[in-house]
Design a protein around this motif. Structure first.
Motif, PDB file in Angstrom:
ATOM      1  N   ASP A 118       4.168  -7.343 -10.173  1.00 15.87           N
ATOM      2  CA  ASP A 118       4.394  -6.003 -10.695  1.00 15.87           C
ATOM      3  C   ASP A 118       5.873  -5.855 -11.062  1.00 15.87           C
ATOM      4  OD1 ASP A 118       5.695  -5.674  -8.270  1.00 15.87           O
ATOM      5  OD2 ASP A 118       4.336  -4.144  -7.503  1.00 15.87           O
ATOM      6  N   LEU A 119       6.275  -4.656 -11.407  1.00 16.80           N
ATOM      7  CA  LEU A 119       7.662  -4.419 -11.826  1.00 16.80           C
ATOM      8  C   LEU A 119       8.675  -4.649 -10.711  1.00 16.80           C
ATOM      9  CD1 LEU A 119       7.187  -1.222 -13.994  1.00 16.80           C
ATOM     10  CD2 LEU A 119       7.624  -3.540 -14.782  1.00 16.80           C
ATOM     11  N   PHE A 120       8.218  -4.620  -9.475  1.00 14.54           N
ATOM     12  CA  PHE A 120       9.109  -4.799  -8.343  1.00 14.54           C
ATOM     13  C   PHE A 120       9.122  -6.235  -7.834  1.00 14.54           C
ATOM     14  CE2 PHE A 120       7.547  -0.408  -8.284  1.00 14.54           C
ATOM     15  CZ  PHE A 120       8.753   0.242  -8.496  1.00 14.54           C
ATOM     16  N   GLY A 121       8.365  -7.112  -8.494  1.00 13.22           N
ATOM     17  CA  GLY A 121       8.338  -8.515  -8.112  1.00 13.22           C
ATOM     18  C   GLY A 121       7.307  -8.871  -7.053  1.00 13.22           C
ATOM     19  N   ASP A 122       6.497  -7.898  -6.641  1.00 13.31           N
ATOM     20  CA  ASP A 122       5.442  -8.167  -5.655  1.00 13.31           C
ATOM     21  C   ASP A 122       4.236  -8.792  -6.346  1.00 13.31           C
ATOM     22  OD1 ASP A 122       6.874  -6.996  -3.513  1.00 13.31           O
ATOM     23  OD2 ASP A 122       6.159  -5.002  -4.083  1.00 13.31           O
ATOM     24  N   TRP A 123       3.531  -9.684  -5.630  1.00 10.13           N
ATOM     25  CA  TRP A 123       2.285 -10.261  -6.136  1.00 10.13           C
ATOM     26  C   TRP A 123       1.167  -9.263  -5.907  1.00 10.13           C
ATOM     27  CZ3 TRP A 123       2.170 -14.308  -9.175  1.00 10.13           C
ATOM     28  CH2 TRP A 123       3.233 -15.203  -9.142  1.00 10.13           C
ATOM     29  N   VAL A 124       0.420  -8.959  -6.962  1.00  4.23           N
ATOM     30  CA  VAL A 124      -0.621  -7.937  -6.901  1.00  4.23           C
ATOM     31  C   VAL A 124      -1.929  -8.498  -7.465  1.00  4.23           C
ATOM     32  CG1 VAL A 124      -1.320  -5.643  -7.705  1.00  4.23           C
ATOM     33  CG2 VAL A 124       1.073  -6.103  -7.187  1.00  4.23           C
ATOM     34  N   ILE A 125      -3.016  -8.234  -6.738  1.00  2.00           N
ATOM     35  CA  ILE A 125      -4.357  -8.531  -7.230  1.00  2.00           C
ATOM     36  C   ILE A 125      -5.001  -7.190  -7.551  1.00  2.00           C
ATOM     37  CG2 ILE A 125      -6.634  -9.476  -6.710  1.00  2.00           C
ATOM     38  CD1 ILE A 125      -5.275 -11.201  -4.564  1.00  2.00           C
ATOM     39  N   ARG A 126      -5.563  -7.089  -8.740  1.00  2.00           N
ATOM     40  CA  ARG A 126      -6.263  -5.857  -9.128  1.00  2.00           C
ATOM     41  C   ARG A 126      -7.698  -6.230  -9.456  1.00  2.00           C
ATOM     42  NH1 ARG A 126      -4.256  -1.331 -13.460  1.00  2.00           N
ATOM     43  NH2 ARG A 126      -5.579   0.292 -12.621  1.00  2.00           N
ATOM     44  N   ARG A 127      -8.634  -5.626  -8.731  1.00  2.00           N
ATOM     45  CA  ARG A 127     -10.060  -5.901  -8.933  1.00  2.00           C
ATOM     46  C   ARG A 127     -10.711  -4.694  -9.586  1.00  2.00           C
ATOM     47  NH1 ARG A 127     -12.657  -8.389  -3.600  1.00  2.00           N
ATOM     48  NH2 ARG A 127     -13.011  -6.198  -3.194  1.00  2.00           N
ATOM     49  N   HIS A 128     -11.501  -4.954 -10.619  1.00  2.00           N
ATOM     50  CA  HIS A 128     -12.237  -3.910 -11.340  1.00  2.00           C
ATOM     51  C   HIS A 128     -13.722  -4.153 -11.148  1.00  2.00           C
ATOM     52  CE1 HIS A 128      -8.657  -2.866 -13.817  1.00  2.00           C
ATOM     53  NE2 HIS A 128      -8.384  -4.139 -13.635  1.00  2.00           N
ATOM     54  N   ARG A 161     -20.575  -0.228 -13.288  1.00  2.00           N
ATOM     55  CA  ARG A 161     -21.688  -0.438 -14.207  1.00  2.00           C
ATOM     56  C   ARG A 161     -21.202  -0.397 -15.650  1.00  2.00           C
ATOM     57  NH1 ARG A 161     -27.161   0.859 -12.783  1.00  2.00           N
ATOM     58  NH2 ARG A 161     -27.334   0.771 -10.534  1.00  2.00           N
ATOM     59  N   ILE A 162     -21.916  -1.103 -16.495  1.00  2.00           N
ATOM     60  CA  ILE A 162     -21.594  -1.092 -17.918  1.00  2.00           C
ATOM     61  C   ILE A 162     -21.742   0.330 -18.442  1.00  2.00           C
ATOM     62  CG2 ILE A 162     -22.342  -1.913 -20.189  1.00  2.00           C
ATOM     63  CD1 ILE A 162     -23.247  -4.493 -18.770  1.00  2.00           C
ATOM     64  N   GLY A 163     -20.781   0.767 -19.244  1.00  2.00           N
ATOM     65  CA  GLY A 163     -20.823   2.101 -19.822  1.00  2.00           C
ATOM     66  C   GLY A 163     -20.144   3.160 -18.980  1.00  2.00           C
ATOM     67  N   THR A 164     -19.623   2.775 -17.813  1.00  2.00           N
ATOM     68  CA  THR A 164     -18.904   3.736 -16.976  1.00  2.00           C
ATOM     69  C   THR A 164     -17.444   3.324 -16.878  1.00  2.00           C
ATOM     70  OG1 THR A 164     -19.279   2.554 -14.904  1.00  2.00           O
ATOM     71  CG2 THR A 164     -20.965   4.135 -15.580  1.00  2.00           C
ATOM     72  N   GLN A 165     -16.634   4.235 -16.410  1.00  2.00           N
ATOM     73  CA  GLN A 165     -15.217   3.945 -16.260  1.00  2.00           C
ATOM     74  C   GLN A 165     -14.983   2.910 -15.160  1.00  2.00           C
ATOM     75  OE1 GLN A 165     -12.859   7.385 -15.452  1.00  2.00           O
ATOM     76  NE2 GLN A 165     -10.927   6.310 -15.688  1.00  2.00           N
ATOM     77  N   GLY A 166     -15.831   2.899 -14.159  1.00  2.00           N
ATOM     78  CA  GLY A 166     -15.703   1.933 -13.073  1.00  2.00           C
ATOM     79  C   GLY A 166     -14.631   2.310 -12.069  1.00  2.00           C
ATOM     80  N   GLN A 167     -14.374   1.395 -11.181  1.00  2.00           N
ATOM     81  CA  GLN A 167     -13.387   1.593 -10.127  1.00  2.00           C
ATOM     82  C   GLN A 167     -12.472   0.382 -10.075  1.00  2.00           C
ATOM     83  OE1 GLN A 167     -15.331   2.349  -6.389  1.00  2.00           O
ATOM     84  NE2 GLN A 167     -16.761   3.779  -7.284  1.00  2.00           N
ATOM     85  N   TYR A 168     -11.379   0.532  -9.362  1.00  2.00           N
ATOM     86  CA  TYR A 168     -10.497  -0.610  -9.163  1.00  2.00           C
ATOM     87  C   TYR A 168      -9.796  -0.501  -7.824  1.00  2.00           C
ATOM     88  CZ  TYR A 168      -6.364   2.188 -10.252  1.00  2.00           C
ATOM     89  OH  TYR A 168      -5.378   3.134 -10.234  1.00  2.00           O
ATOM     90  N   GLN A 169      -9.313  -1.625  -7.376  1.00  2.00           N
ATOM     91  CA  GLN A 169      -8.570  -1.697  -6.123  1.00  2.00           C
ATOM     92  C   GLN A 169      -7.380  -2.606  -6.354  1.00  2.00           C
ATOM     93  OE1 GLN A 169     -10.381  -4.136  -3.098  1.00  2.00           O
ATOM     94  NE2 GLN A 169      -9.470  -2.926  -1.467  1.00  2.00           N
ATOM     95  N   GLU A 170      -6.207  -2.197  -5.885  1.00  2.00           N
ATOM     96  CA  GLU A 170      -5.026  -3.034  -5.968  1.00  2.00           C
ATOM     97  C   GLU A 170      -4.637  -3.487  -4.574  1.00  2.00           C
ATOM     98  OE1 GLU A 170      -2.747  -1.332  -9.894  1.00  2.00           O
ATOM     99  OE2 GLU A 170      -1.853  -0.999  -7.954  1.00  2.00           O
ATOM    100  N   LEU A 171      -4.277  -4.746  -4.469  1.00  2.00           N
ATOM    101  CA  LEU A 171      -3.893  -5.317  -3.190  1.00  2.00           C
ATOM    102  C   LEU A 171      -2.599  -6.097  -3.380  1.00  2.00           C
ATOM    103  CD1 LEU A 171      -4.665  -5.960  -0.225  1.00  2.00           C
ATOM    104  CD2 LEU A 171      -5.877  -7.946  -1.103  1.00  2.00           C
ATOM    105  N   ILE A 172      -1.585  -5.769  -2.605  1.00  2.00           N
ATOM    106  CA  ILE A 172      -0.325  -6.513  -2.643  1.00  2.00           C
ATOM    107  C   ILE A 172      -0.428  -7.642  -1.636  1.00  2.00           C
ATOM    108  CG2 ILE A 172       2.158  -6.417  -2.218  1.00  2.00           C
ATOM    109  CD1 ILE A 172       2.055  -3.477  -3.105  1.00  2.00           C
ATOM    110  N   VAL A 173      -0.130  -8.860  -2.093  1.00  2.00           N
ATOM    111  CA  VAL A 173      -0.213 -10.032  -1.228  1.00  2.00           C
ATOM    112  C   VAL A 173       1.187 -10.616  -1.039  1.00  2.00           C
ATOM    113  CG1 VAL A 173      -2.600 -10.587  -1.755  1.00  2.00           C
ATOM    114  CG2 VAL A 173      -0.817 -11.477  -3.211  1.00  2.00           C
TER     115      VAL A 173
END
Length: 77
Positions: free
Chosen positions: A6-16, A19-31
């Motif tokens: 990310d902009l601060f140099g941290d390693w980030v995993i973002r999972r999306h 369902r198809i046709g929806t905005q969906g959800q996401y989760q961010e995890l700093i490792v």
């Protein structure tokens, strides 16, 4: 899944997901390191590979614009 710094140099995993046709959800995890992030991603991909046995249908990759994950296929295969 997205993996990078990310902009601060941290390693980030973002999972999306969702369902198809929806905005969906996401989760961010700093490792703490790139290696730990790759290990988590490979574990999650192994879990997803078992989807047909668990839910009766395989997951599909929605987009693969950039794959800079050190050949994850070798890591999970």
């Amino acid at each position: 899944m997205e993996f990078g710094r990310d902009l601060f140099g941290d390693w980030v995993i973002r999972r999306h997901w969702g369902r198809i046709g929806t905005q969906g959800q996401y989760q961010e995890l700093i490792v703490p390191s790139k290696e730990r992030g790759l290990k988590l991603i490979s574990q999650w991909l192994k879990d997803r590979a078992r989807a047909p046995a668990r839910i009766g249908i395989a997951y599909q990759v929605a987009a693969n614009q950039r794959l800079d994950l050190c050949d994850l296929d070798r890591r999970i295969g």
